[in-house]
Design a protein around this motif. Structure first.
Motif, short mmCIF file in Angstrom:
data_model
loop_
_atom_site.label_atom_id
_atom_site.label_comp_id
_atom_site.label_asym_id
_atom_site.label_seq_id
_atom_site.Cartn_x
_atom_site.Cartn_y
_atom_site.Cartn_z
N ALA A 268 37.24 122.50 -33.01
CA ALA A 268 36.69 123.45 -33.86
C ALA A 268 38.00 124.43 -34.42
CB ALA A 268 35.82 124.41 -33.18
N MET A 269 38.88 124.73 -33.35
CA MET A 269 39.98 125.62 -33.96
C MET A 269 40.70 124.69 -34.85
SD MET A 269 41.18 128.51 -33.59
CE MET A 269 40.60 129.21 -32.09
N MET A 270 41.06 123.68 -34.54
CA MET A 270 41.88 122.84 -35.45
C MET A 270 41.21 122.67 -36.96
SD MET A 270 43.28 119.88 -33.14
CE MET A 270 44.15 118.99 -34.45
N ILE A 271 40.00 122.32 -37.00
CA ILE A 271 39.18 122.22 -38.15
C ILE A 271 39.16 123.52 -38.97
CG2 ILE A 271 36.80 121.96 -39.30
CD1 ILE A 271 36.16 120.17 -36.77
N TYR A 272 39.05 124.69 -38.26
CA TYR A 272 38.96 125.85 -38.85
C TYR A 272 40.54 126.28 -39.41
CZ TYR A 272 39.48 130.92 -39.27
OH TYR A 272 39.52 132.37 -39.99
N LEU A 273 41.43 126.18 -38.85
CA LEU A 273 42.73 126.35 -39.08
C LEU A 273 42.96 125.40 -40.29
CD1 LEU A 273 44.60 126.97 -35.50
CD2 LEU A 273 43.85 128.85 -37.15
N GLY A 274 42.62 124.20 -40.06
CA GLY A 274 43.12 123.34 -41.29
C GLY A 274 42.43 123.70 -42.68
N SER A 275 41.16 123.93 -42.45
CA SER A 275 40.36 124.29 -43.66
C SER A 275 41.03 125.61 -44.23
CB SER A 275 39.06 124.53 -43.25
OG SER A 275 38.38 123.42 -42.74
N ARG A 276 41.29 126.49 -43.34
CA ARG A 276 42.02 127.71 -43.85
C ARG A 276 43.34 127.60 -44.63
NH1 ARG A 276 40.25 132.34 -45.81
NH2 ARG A 276 42.00 133.99 -45.75
N ALA A 277 44.12 126.54 -44.02
CA ALA A 277 45.34 126.03 -44.46
C ALA A 277 45.34 125.95 -45.81
CB ALA A 277 46.16 125.39 -43.52
N ILE A 278 44.38 124.85 -46.00
CA ILE A 278 44.14 124.33 -47.46
C ILE A 278 43.52 125.35 -48.39
CG2 ILE A 278 42.69 122.41 -48.53
CD1 ILE A 278 42.70 120.71 -46.23
N GLN A 279 42.52 126.07 -48.00
CA GLN A 279 42.00 127.20 -48.96
C GLN A 279 43.23 127.87 -49.27
OE1 GLN A 279 39.12 129.14 -46.76
NE2 GLN A 279 37.52 127.33 -47.08
N ASP A 280 43.99 128.47 -48.35
CA ASP A 280 45.22 129.42 -48.61
C ASP A 280 46.24 128.67 -49.55
OD1 ASP A 280 44.41 131.37 -46.87
OD2 ASP A 280 45.75 130.52 -45.11
N GLU A 281 46.24 127.17 -49.56
CA GLU A 281 47.21 126.57 -50.45
C GLU A 281 46.47 126.25 -51.92
OE1 GLU A 281 48.81 121.83 -51.00
OE2 GLU A 281 47.85 122.63 -49.06
N ALA A 282 45.26 126.44 -51.98
CA ALA A 282 44.39 126.48 -53.14
C ALA A 282 44.73 127.78 -53.91
CB ALA A 282 43.12 126.18 -52.90
N GLU A 283 44.71 128.77 -53.26
CA GLU A 283 44.81 130.12 -53.47
C GLU A 283 46.29 130.33 -53.96
OE1 GLU A 283 43.63 132.89 -50.79
OE2 GLU A 283 41.25 132.50 -50.59
N PRO B 91 40.61 118.30 -55.32
CA PRO B 91 41.71 117.37 -54.43
C PRO B 91 41.73 118.16 -52.97
CG PRO B 91 42.24 118.35 -56.69
CD PRO B 91 41.13 118.74 -56.51
N TYR B 92 41.49 119.78 -52.85
CA TYR B 92 41.71 120.02 -51.60
C TYR B 92 40.39 119.59 -50.77
CZ TYR B 92 44.88 122.83 -54.14
OH TYR B 92 46.10 123.26 -54.87
N LYS B 93 39.39 119.58 -51.06
CA LYS B 93 38.27 119.25 -50.32
C LYS B 93 38.38 117.77 -50.02
CE LYS B 93 33.93 120.09 -51.69
NZ LYS B 93 32.88 120.19 -52.38
N ALA B 94 38.96 116.92 -50.95
CA ALA B 94 39.22 115.80 -50.53
C ALA B 94 40.44 115.68 -49.17
CB ALA B 94 40.01 114.89 -51.62
N ARG B 95 41.34 116.44 -49.20
CA ARG B 95 42.20 116.46 -48.09
C ARG B 95 41.27 116.96 -46.92
NH1 ARG B 95 46.84 120.19 -49.89
NH2 ARG B 95 47.59 119.70 -48.03
N ILE B 96 40.51 117.89 -47.06
CA ILE B 96 39.91 118.45 -45.69
C ILE B 96 39.00 117.52 -45.25
CG2 ILE B 96 38.01 120.06 -45.18
CD1 ILE B 96 39.39 122.12 -47.16
N GLN B 97 38.34 116.62 -45.88
CA GLN B 97 37.36 115.55 -45.71
C GLN B 97 38.27 114.48 -44.83
OE1 GLN B 97 35.21 114.14 -49.15
NE2 GLN B 97 34.05 115.99 -49.06
N GLY B 98 39.33 114.16 -45.40
CA GLY B 98 40.20 113.30 -44.65
C GLY B 98 40.69 113.99 -43.02
N TYR B 99 41.20 115.13 -43.39
CA TYR B 99 41.41 115.86 -41.95
C TYR B 99 40.09 115.78 -40.92
CZ TYR B 99 43.13 119.73 -39.05
OH TYR B 99 43.81 120.24 -37.71
N TYR B 100 38.94 115.82 -41.37
CA TYR B 100 37.83 116.01 -40.61
C TYR B 100 37.75 114.60 -40.07
CZ TYR B 100 36.22 120.39 -42.09
OH TYR B 100 35.98 121.69 -42.60
N LYS B 101 37.97 113.48 -40.91
CA LYS B 101 37.96 112.15 -40.40
C LYS B 101 38.82 111.87 -39.46
CE LYS B 101 36.03 110.30 -44.71
NZ LYS B 101 36.20 109.18 -45.91
#
Length: 810
Positions: free
Chosen positions: A37-52, A156-166
């Motif tokens: 859960a921590m990794m998912i949260y941190l990964g999603s947050r990192a991608i969101q920060d990258e998008a911003e 594009p970022y959501k695609a990366r997050i989904q890959g991270y989840y997988k």
């Protein structure tokens, strides 16, 4: 049972091994889920920060272009800006506003849904499912020029997050499996030693093998656990061996004791019997075990087999110890009836409840036989088999009570053999004992079945005649006397004839107690001996001689009590020299008085005759000697001024073979010089025991003591025996001195005795000097010393409250 309770019950049944696996796996799973859960949260947050950051970069990069569009308002500049926007594929749309909030420029990426122009309203970055949007001011060098709206694509970022989840979901099962393997491996390292310990405990509980030990290489707490188990087994083994040894000893003890021991459980069923109990009950433990105690141990009341005595059951029911009761009989399986002593006590468990009972059965057959034998011996004379004095007194007391109810007449006979001492002195005590046995048989043959015959002691017998008047009693007594007289006792070819003196007394209101009867019967027997022996004397209350003897008998017990209670008092009477030039110093004779039970003074004439007649005088003489020497020890001034102290020795005392040793022991124990002590012996006693008197005198004179022959002249052969006695003083009998002034014969006797004494080198002492006329004649005759009331009245040697002049005379 609720679901929660079922879960708890299930978990409690889970083995330690599976509990450990479950605990490790659960803990690892929780950690893994938390980390994922921590990794998912941190990964999603990192991608969101990258998008911003991408959105912010676009605005910063194109801000100058946007300012140019607003300032120059040129199509070329706008076209160039569009081309620049197209270089950012994630920008879906861009709208430019001037300072007046008027729309000035718009861009929309081809192939996307139309984006409506938003109203002018400055806003921060906003998140939408597929894009980001922002309306941000456009500044240059800090100066605002307008605002720009940008919509930024998130696809594009959501695609990366989904890959991270997988990737995470792919790695998570592998991680869980790895954790499970680690948990299984880890639990083995812990559960296997625990399982070994559990198996060891199970083996010990099943086999009872306390020698079992378990080993391990662990150096941690597991190792300490194994060491603790081994130490526990060592102690258990030692305790078990000790307990086993104790049980063996207990078993051997129970099997060795002669008492039967039977134990039962709380329901009264037999659980144990020792070998003694098996012998008593005639039943083996295997046959009795588990059966009811009351059926196995048949205890009944002695003399009535119908009355059962459930002693062990009482200990169970009443929960207390039942002491031994008299009169219990055991009937065993063979039908044998055994007198027993039984006691029982409950056994308690740790909770304080009765867990059973134990009963001890003792065969008292031999004890009762011995008790009967001891009872017989206690009541009978061991020599003759007759009733002894104690039992005779008990029987007589009972018969007197019965006779008073039935109004019967009873008579007591007191028999004392005559000439029995001749048999003892001639043929020895063995012959004397045989004579007594044969006489006991002869006497018994002359009595009725209702009469009681007893040996009272020595050669004395007692007979109690029940329902018999004095006439018949006298005839029975005469039959007894004749039977003894006619008997001829033969011993070592010597034939002896003995007689018997019989005292006879009838039970009446004057003699209602056993002691009174024996006392007056003894007096009557003594009268029979005085009357010539081998005769019968009937005690009568109006007989003055009998009354005198009875009074003397009463005095004997009073004298004994007086000695025990120290009620005797020492007096002294001075003996003065008639020659003025004679030796100086105190010279006195020691006299004795007694205080009666009421404190009154009793003169010696009241008790000394009884003491002489019944042999109590040696006790008095010992008391006098001991107390005189002690008095002189405690009064050194009296001892220094003392010239001579005279002490009387009676005839019985002189005949006492132990008295000489007693005198010597007292002389050794006290510092008084022996030459200050003088013993006065009566003429009659000296002549009666001449050999003993001579030995007594010679022994003590060798130590320095001096002697006086008292009451000289009263005997018929005084002068004949005088030369055989080495005495220092002759005391002239007072019966001559008292009347010598008026009686010329008495004066001549005094003169003769004085002359004989002087010829033999003895000093003379005149007694009963009561006046000056007697003293003058004694001085004229030449008597050496005088003693009497006319010279000195007796005075107490130790004045006290009892000895004041006001004391009464009994």
């Amino acid at each position: 049972m609720t679901l929660f309770e079922r879960i708890v019950d299930y978990l409690q049944r889970v083995s330690v091994r599976n509990r450990l696996i479950l605990a490790i796996f659960s803990a690892s799973l929780i950690v893994a889920v938390a980390m994922s859960a921590m990794m998912i949260y941190l990964g999603s947050r990192a991608i969101q920060d990258e998008a911003e950051n991408g959105l912010t970069s676009v605005i910063e990069v194109l801000s100058q272009d946007f300012i140019k569009v607003l300032l120059l308002d040129s199509p070329d500049v706008a076209a160039d800006t569009v081309s620049r926007l197209e270089a950012f594929p994630d920008v879906l749309a861009a709208y430019l506003y001037d300072q007046n909030e008027q729309f000035r420029f718009g861009y929309m990426k081809k192939g996307v849904e139309p984006v409506p122009v938003p109203s002018y309203q400055i806003m921060d970055i906003r998140y939408h499912p597929d894009y980001l949007e922002v309306l941000s001011p456009v500044r240059y060098s800090g100066k605002p020029y307008g605002a720009v709206y940008v919509r930024f694509s998130l696809l594009p970022y959501k695609a990366r997050i989904q890959g991270y989840y997988k990737l995470i979901f792919l790695l998570a099962p592998m991680l869980v499996l790895l954790m499970l393997l680690v948990a299984v491996r880890f639990q083995r390292a812990f559960s296997e030693p625990v399982q070994r310990l559990a198996q060891a405990f199970e083996r010990v509980s099943v086999t009872g093998d306390y020698t079992l030990r378990v080993g391990t290489r662990e150096k941690n707490e597991i190792g300490q656990l194994f060491e603790g188990f081994n130490r526990m087994m060592e102690r258990v083994q030692e305790s078990s061996e000790t307990l086993e040894e104790t049980l063996k000893h207990f078993h051997v003890t129970l099997e060795s004791i002669i008492d039967g021991v039977v134990a039962c459980d709380e329901k009264g069923r037999v659980s144990y019997m020792n070998s003694s109990a098996e012998q008593l009950l005639q039943l083996r433990l295997e046959q009795a075990k588990g059966r009811s105690m009351i059926d196995i141990v048949n205890l009944v009341k002695e003399g009535d087999s119908k009355i059962r005595m459930p002693i062990c059951q009482r200990a169970l029911w009443e929960a207390r110890a039942i002491p031994a009761e008299p009169g219990v009989t055991l009937i065993n399986t063979s039908g044998e009836q055994i007198p027993v002593s039984v006691n029982a006590a409950p056994m308690w468990d740790r909770s304080g409840s009765v867990a059973g009972a134990v009963m001890v059965i003792r065969d008292v057959t031999e004890a009762r036989r011995m008790a009967k034998e001891l009872s017989f011996q206690a009541k009978h004379d061991s020599l003759t088999g007759l009733v002894n004095r104690t039992e005779f007194e008990r029987i007589v007391s009972l018969e007197i009570a019965r006779a008073s109810v039935k109004e019967q007449t009873c008579v007591l006979l007191y028999l004392d053999l005559d000439q029995f001492k001749v048999v003892n002195d001639t043929s020895g005590h063995v012959a004397g004992d045989q004579l007594l046995r044969q006489l006991a048989v002869i006497l018994a043959e002359e009595l009725r079945n209702s009469d009681v015959l007893a040996r009272l002691g020595g050669d004395e017998f007692g007979v109690f005649l029940v329902g018999c008047d004095s006439k018949v009693a006298y005839q029975i007594a005469e039959n007894l006397r004749r039977a003894v007289t006619d008997f001829r006792f033969v011993w070592d070819s010597n034939t002896f004839v003995v007689g018997v003196s019989i005292g006879m007394v009838e039970v009446d209101e004057h003699n209602s107690s056993v002691m009174d009867l024996l006392s007056v019967a003894d007096i009557a027997c003594y009268a029979a001996k005085d009357g010539g022996r081998n005769r019968i004397e009937m005690y009568r209350h109006d007989d003055t001689d009998a009354q005198r003897r009875y009074s003397e008998v009463q005095w004997v017990s009073r004298i004994v009590r007086g000695l025990e209670e120290n009620r005797f008092r020492l007096y002294r009477q001075r003996i003065v020299p008639l020659d003025a030039e004679a030796e100086t110093g105190e010279h006195f004779e020691v006299l004795i008085r007694m205080r009666d039970e009421e404190g009154r003074l009793v003169p010696p004439g009241a008790f000394l005759p009884a003491a002489e007649r019944y042999g109590v005088s040696p006790n008095i003489d010992r008391w006098v000697l001991r107390n005189v020497l002690t008095w002189l020890d405690e009064h050194p001034s009296e001892r220094r001024s003392l010239s001579l102290c005279s002490i009387n020795v009676s005839g019985h005392t002189l005949a006492d073979e132990h008295f000489l040793d007693y005198v010597e022991s007292q002389l050794d124990a006290h510092p008084l010089p022996a030459d200050k002590l003088c013993f006065e012996i009566t003429e009659t006693a000296a002549i009666s025991n001449l050999a003993v008197a001579r030995r007594f005198i010679s022994t003590l004179k060798a130590r320095g003591c001096r002697f006086a022959l008292d009451d000289f002249g009263s005997g018929l052969s005084s002068f004949a025996y005088l030369k055989n006695l080495d005495v220092d003083f002759l005391k002239i009998d007072g019966m001559f001195v008292r009347d010598m002034v008026d009686d010329p014969i008495d004066r001549a006797m005094v003169k003769s005795i004085n002359e004989i004494g002087q010829v033999m080198g003895m000093k003379t002492i005149a007694e009963f000097v009561e006046n000056d006329e007697i003293l003058e004649q004694l001085n004229h005759i030449g008597v050496d010393y005088a003693q009497g009331y006319g010279i000195h009245k007796p005075e107490p040697m130790l004045p006290d409250a009892d000895n004041k002049s006001g004391s009464q005379i009994a």
